[in-house]
Every structure is written in structure tokens, then in C-alpha cells.
Design an enzyme around this catalytic site. Structure first.
Site: not given
Length: 645
Positions: A2, A99, A289, A368-369
Site C-alpha cells: 500500500c 495481516d 522479457i 522476484s529473485g
């Protein structure tokens, strides 16, 4: 995920908070809310923009107010189920399943002692109506941002710096030392802020404001201590089961009430996470990509796309391919706005375009890595610095001959970039330097003399301050393991200052949440319990992570040449952006103000065009800095960043 904002005893606090919240609308298009409470002769206001991920009902709305506590919170807690069960066992009754409510009740029960128990990414402000105290907190590793500005007894905070700039009537002045730092690193370190007076709450810390005007700060998590504890574990032979730790972290990061997808570059880090995620979520979407063929060829970029396709086929992943052929002239000012501070890494564009495509397909959450290279020594600079230790033992005359021969080689022909020559030239700029200086030079854009020669001479002291800060951070540990010293410096500076920063800002610009399972407190603890010799084995970086990944991935993916989550900068600079580069060099605001020297920039352009040196990254960052500065000064009414008064 947020956008949060608020004011504490700030003039016209309601209007300011409303505008802060409006500026953050892209971070939370699913809802908004505000909270107000009187505070002696002032007021406290909290604002929130919601991106609904857990508990999509109204019981997850914010600011959340319950029995005298008011919370505005940005993030995700991956151990919320365990904390909820513990609190329920103590008699707490929950209204919903978010949460956010778990965090609020954990604070009520444990106060700041709850912070080290939180596993996730977070930044929040919580106000206690009974005591009048406002506390701000930021997660252990700096995944989520929190900017603040203090004036007198008042304070204003927000998820983005642009929000603070928007509500201060143009009174925020550019900090020239921060711009100097951005030129060195191509990003602004987390310890600095592009505007004077504004600051970033440091990772793993909290700040408290009280009605009597007192301000307290505390640290609840220290990466240096974690690294030291890890070194002791390694000495005792207590090396963790890394495969189990990464698998458990990935599973927790899938917690969501909305669809989740992954980044899949075809490299080790994203392939490993995607394969693990596909076990729990069969058919999970993944985004990858590709680049225009002529751009990839000119940049000598590896063919990542074919590896991504192999991973997707093997694990039943729904692969969605995006060609990155953006109108960079149009995207540059847009990205500069969303990145908040001057950031010269074009990977931010990739992140934004991938997240935009995912959002259009109804995906709100991406894995993501990010972070694996920093924690497990996967960058070329880590191996290069190890090689440099041996290179420094080579007799001086031999090194001088090698340097002279490499210097004469071109970095590109008319049709193709020569990647190995670029690497060799880069290596020789730092290979003969002392450890800390070599490490800094291996990933920054300039040495001291080059940077001073690019700037107004009056800024030389600022250059020295920035260099001293890097040395202080690098040496501020008791590790006797060279590889882990590099990893610790990266985790304290490079990771929060660049990679986590652009990932948050680029993804939130597309109203999308990106989660980073490698940047997890348990994975970090495990990473620093691994000796450096198991991170770089021979010429193999991330060796221990590769070993863990072979339990899931085929070896052709695990041991493939390292790819790059970047962009074809040389192609862009020589074609799409060449006119803009000329304009900035000869008539840019930074040159006209005296901050940058036209002759030094023109020399860089000439050397790059001749193919003798690769300055594409340097010039890209000059473009981003110019666009950021134009926007900042037009808003603030200033035209010179060189004053250090």
C-alpha cells in the site's frame, strides 16, 4: 502492499495528509482512508491507499483503528498465521483475516518487542490515543520505503519522497552531496536523501514522537550482528540446509488472496523460485522479457529467453513474454518521476513494463529473485575482486604491459559490442587497488579524480565525504571472510539503496506488489552462515545456491552463463537517445547551473562514440539525473545544486 502517509503536530495536518494520500494513489487503487485525532494544541493524521492482497473485505481497510490504536501499514507479514495463532491463544479475538490486524494486535501486546518477531516486508505508522505517541518502523532489510521530514515538534511521513515534496510548497532544497553520491553509485544510498531535511528511516529501526516534543530512535535488527553470528555458525560447522530454507521462504511468500506470478529471466535465481512456486501453484504465470534482435546483438546480450522457455516447459509454467522495445524518450521522464530520486539503472524500466503487463492481466503479486546475488556472491564484481587479489601479486611491469594492451582495444565495432573487452577494461580500473577501494571501484562509475573532474570544483569535499562513508560502512564489521565482507557491504548499501528501491517504486507505479523471497530474515541468516569459499568455488559464483538448486533444476539452467536483468543501453544511447544526450551535455540544466562540467561530459560522449570506452551507463545516469533535477527545481523554484551551505 500500500501507500502510507501521515502528519504529527504539523500545520494544516488534515489538508497535508489528504494531499500526501492522493499523491500515493498509484500504490493503492483499491481503497483509501484517513484518520484524525486531537493532540494537545495539535493533531495527528494518518492516511492510507490500499492495494488489497489479504482479506479483500472491509475488515482489512486502513487506517485500522481498534481500542485506542490506529495503524497505517504497508507490507506483508509472511508469519502472520503463526502470530495470529499465538495471539488467539492469549485471548485475542480477530474481526477479519488480514495481516494488518495481526500487526496491530501484536503491537498492543508486545510494543516494539514485536518488531524482531515480524517476518516480512513492512513500513508502518502506529498511533496510541492514550499516550499520544506515534511510532514509525521499517523492516529489517529495507524492502519497504519510509520517508520523513521533521520541523520543530512536527513530523510528516510517506511511502514516497515525491509526496513530501508535493506538500511542502517547494521548500525542499536539493542536497548536492546526495547528487554527488548518485553520480558515484548511479543511485542515492539509503543513508542519504535527495532533498535536505528529508530522510529515510533506516532498515531495522523505529522512531517515536511524543506530545512533549521528545523523539526517540531504536534499532531492533542489525545486519552486522547477523553476519557475525553467521560467521560463528560457519566456524562451528553449523551450515544450514539452504535448499530447505529457500523452499520454505518461497512457500511463505505465496501467501495471498489474489493471483500471484513470478519474474522469470531464465537465470538461476528466478528459475529456482519459479520452479519452487510451481510446486505449490501448478500453472503459475511467469513473465519474461526479450529485446529487439538488433539491440541484443549490439549489446552482446545472452539469449535468456530460450532458458526461460525451457524452465516454463519443464515445470508447467504459464510463460508470458514481453518484448522490451520502449519509447525510451517518452518513458525516461515518467520513470524519473516514479523513482523519486535519481536512479541510473535501466532495469527499473524492465520492472515497470513487466509489472504493467501483469497488472493488465489481473495479477497483483509478483515474486522476484532479487537479493540472491548480493547474499551469495553472484555478481561478476565478487569473483573479479577475488581474482584481483591474485592479480596484485603479478610483477608491476607485466601488469603495466597488460593494461596498455587492453587500453588500445575497442569496446565495440559498428555492429556489435565486445563484452569481454568491456569486462577487461573494467577489471583493470580496480585490480591494483586496496581491498575496500577496489570493491567500491568495481561497481561504481568513477574514481575520485574522475568524479571531481566532472563536477563543480567546490564539491570536492562532498566527494571525499561520500567516499569516506563507503569506507566506513565497508570496514564496520568483524568478519575475517573476504567474500562475506563484500556480501555484507552489498546487503547494507547496494541492496536497499538500489535494487530494493527501484523494485518497490517501479512495481508500485504499476500498482503491483513485488515480493523477494531471498531477502527474507531466515534466508539472510542462512546466507551469512555459509563460508565465502562455498559461495565462490573456483570461478563459480553463488556456488552454494547452485548446489541447492540442483535438487530442483536441471544443470543446464543452474550452470548456464550469468544473464543480465538490464537493458541494451549502448544501442539506446547510440540511436534512440543520441539527440537527448547532446542536448543535456551542451545545454542541460546541470551544465548551465555549473554542477556538471560540459568539457568532461563532451569528452565522455566522444570516447563512447569512438568505441574506445564504454560510457553508456554513465551517460544514461546523467540523463536520469538531468530529468530528475529539472523536475525537482521547477517544483522548488531553485536553479543551482552546487551550494553546500
Amino acid at each position: 502492499m500500500c501507500g502510507i502517509a501521515g502528519t504529527y503536530r504539523w500545520p494544516d495536518g488534515k489538508a497535508v495528509t489528504d494531499r500526501l494520500t492522493e499523491t500515493l494513489a498509484h500504490r493503492g487503487p483499491d481503497g483509501s482512508g484517513t484518520y484524525a485525532h486531537s493532540l494537545g494544541d495539535g493533531e495527528v493524521h494518518l492516511g492510507h491507499r490500499r492495494l488489497a492482497i489479504l482479506d479483500l473485505s472491509g475488515t482489512g481497510a486502513q487506517p485500522m483503528v481498534s481500542d485506542g490504536l490506529a495503524l497505517t501499514y504497508n507490507g506483508e507479514l509472511y508469519n502472520a498465521p503463526e502470530l495470529r495463532a499465538e495471539l488467539e491463544g492469549a485471548g485475542v479475538r480477530f474481526r477479519g483475516t488480514s495481516d494488518t490486524e495481526v500487526l496491530l494486535e501484536a503491537w498492543r501486546r508486545w510494543g516494539t518487542d514485536c518488531l524482531p518477531r515480524l517476518r516480512g516486508m513492512f513500513a508502518f505508522g502506529i498511533f496510541d490515543e492514550r499516550t499520544g505517541e506515534l511510532v514509525l518502523a521499517r523492516d529489517q532489510l529495507g524492502i519497504k520505503p519510509l520517508f520523513l521530514l521533521r520541523r520543530g515538534e512536527g513530523l510528516v511521513f510517506a511511502s514516497e519522497l515525491k509526496a513530501l515534496a508535493a506538500v511542502t510548497g517547494g521548500s525542499l532544497e536539493v542536497d548536492p552531496a546526495a547528487l554527488v553520491a548518485s553520480l558515484l553509485y548511479y543511485w542515492v544510498p539509503d543513508s542519504r536523501c535527495a532533498f535536505r531535511g528529508a530522510e529515510k528511516l533506516p532498515p531495522g529501526t523505529w522512531l517515536s514522537c511524543r506530545p512533549d516534543g521528545s523523539v526517540r530512535r531504536g534499532r531492533f535488527w542489525d545486519l552486522r550482528e547477523v553476519a557475525a553470528e553467521g560467521q560463528e555458525r560457519a566456524r562451528s560447522g553449523d551450515v544450514p540446509d539452504l535448499a530447505a530454507v529457500v523452499e520454505e521462504s518461497t512457500r511463505r511468500h505465496l501467501l495471498s488472496d489474489v493471483p500471484v506470478a513470478t519474474f522469470l529471466s531464465g537465470g538461476l535465481d528466478s528459475s529456482y523460485l519459479t520452479a519452487l512456486a510451481a510446486r505449490d501453484r501448478p500453472g503459475i504465470p511467469a513473465y519474461t522479457i526479450g529485446f529487439r534482435a538488433e539491440d541484443a546483438r549490439f549489446e552482446a546480450m545472452p539469449d535468456d529467453l530460450r532458458y526461460a522457455r525451457r524452465v516454463a516447459e519443464r515445470f508447467g509454467v504459464d510463460l508470458r513474454e514481453i518484448e522490451i522495445a520502449p519509447d525510451v524518450q517518452e518513458l525516461l521522464p515518467r520513470m524519473t518521476y516514479h523513482l523519486d530520486e535519481p536512479v541510473g539503472d535501466p532495469a527499473a524500466i524492465n520492472t515497470f513494463l513487466i509489472c504493467s503487463a501483469a497488472r493488465e492481466a489481473g495479477v497483483k503479486v509478483m515474486l522476484s529473485g532479487m537479493g540472491a546475488d548480493e547474499l551469495f556472491a553472484g555478481y561478476r564484481k565478487h569473483l573479479a575482486n577475488l581474482i584481483a587479489v591474485r592479480y596484485r601479486r603479478v610483477p608491476g611491469p607485466v601488469r603495466h604491459s597488460v593494461a596498455a594492451a587492453v587500453d588500445r582495444l575497442p569496446v565495440a565495432t559498428r555492429r556489435r559490442g565486445l563484452r569481454s573487452v568491456r569486462f577487461a577494461k573494467r577489471f583493470l580500473t580496480f585490480a591494483g587497488l586496496p581491498e575496500e577501494t577496489a570493491f567500491r571501484r568495481s561497481y561504481t562509475l568513477y574514481d575520485r579524480e574522475e568524479l571531481i573532474g566532472l563536477l563543480d570544483p567546490d564539491l570536492a569535499p562532498a566527494v571525499d565525504d561520500v567516499l569516506t562513508e563507503h569506507a566506513d560502512v565497508y570496514h564496520d564489521n568483524a568478519l575475517d571472510d573476504f567474500v562475506n565482507r563484500m556480501c555484507l557491504a552489498d546487503a547494507r548499501m547496494f541492496l536497499p539503496g538500489l535494487n530494493l528501491a527501484y523494485t518497490d517504486r517501479s512495481s508500485m507505479a504499476a500498482s503491483t506488489e513485488v515480493r523477494v523471497p531471498y531477502v527474507d530474515v531466515e534466508v539472510v541468516r542462512a546466507a551469512f552462515a555459509v563460508p565465502g569459499a562455498r559461495k565462490i568455488a573456483g570461478r563459480q559464483g553463488k556456488a552454494v545456491l547452485k548446489e541447492a538448486a540442483t535438487t530442483v533444476l536441471p544443470k543446464e539452467i543452474v550452470y548456464r552463463p550469468k544473464g543480465l536483468f538490464s537493458a541494451p543501453l549502448r544501442a539506446w544511447m547510440s540511436r534512440d537517445l543520441a539527440p537527448l544526450v547532446r542536448e543535456v551535455v551542451h545545454d542541460g540544466l546541470l551544465v548551465r547551473s555549473g554542477f556538471l562540467r560540459e568539457d568532461a561530459l563532451a569528452r565522455m560522449v566522444a570516447e563512447d562514440a569512438a568505441g574506445q570506452r564504454d560510457h553508456s551507463k554513465h551517460l544514461w545516469h546523467v540523463l536520469t539525473l538531468e530529468h530528475w533535477y529539472r523536475d525537482a527545481t521547477s517544483r522548488a523554484g531553485h536553479d543551482s545544486p552546487t551550494s553546500t551551505a
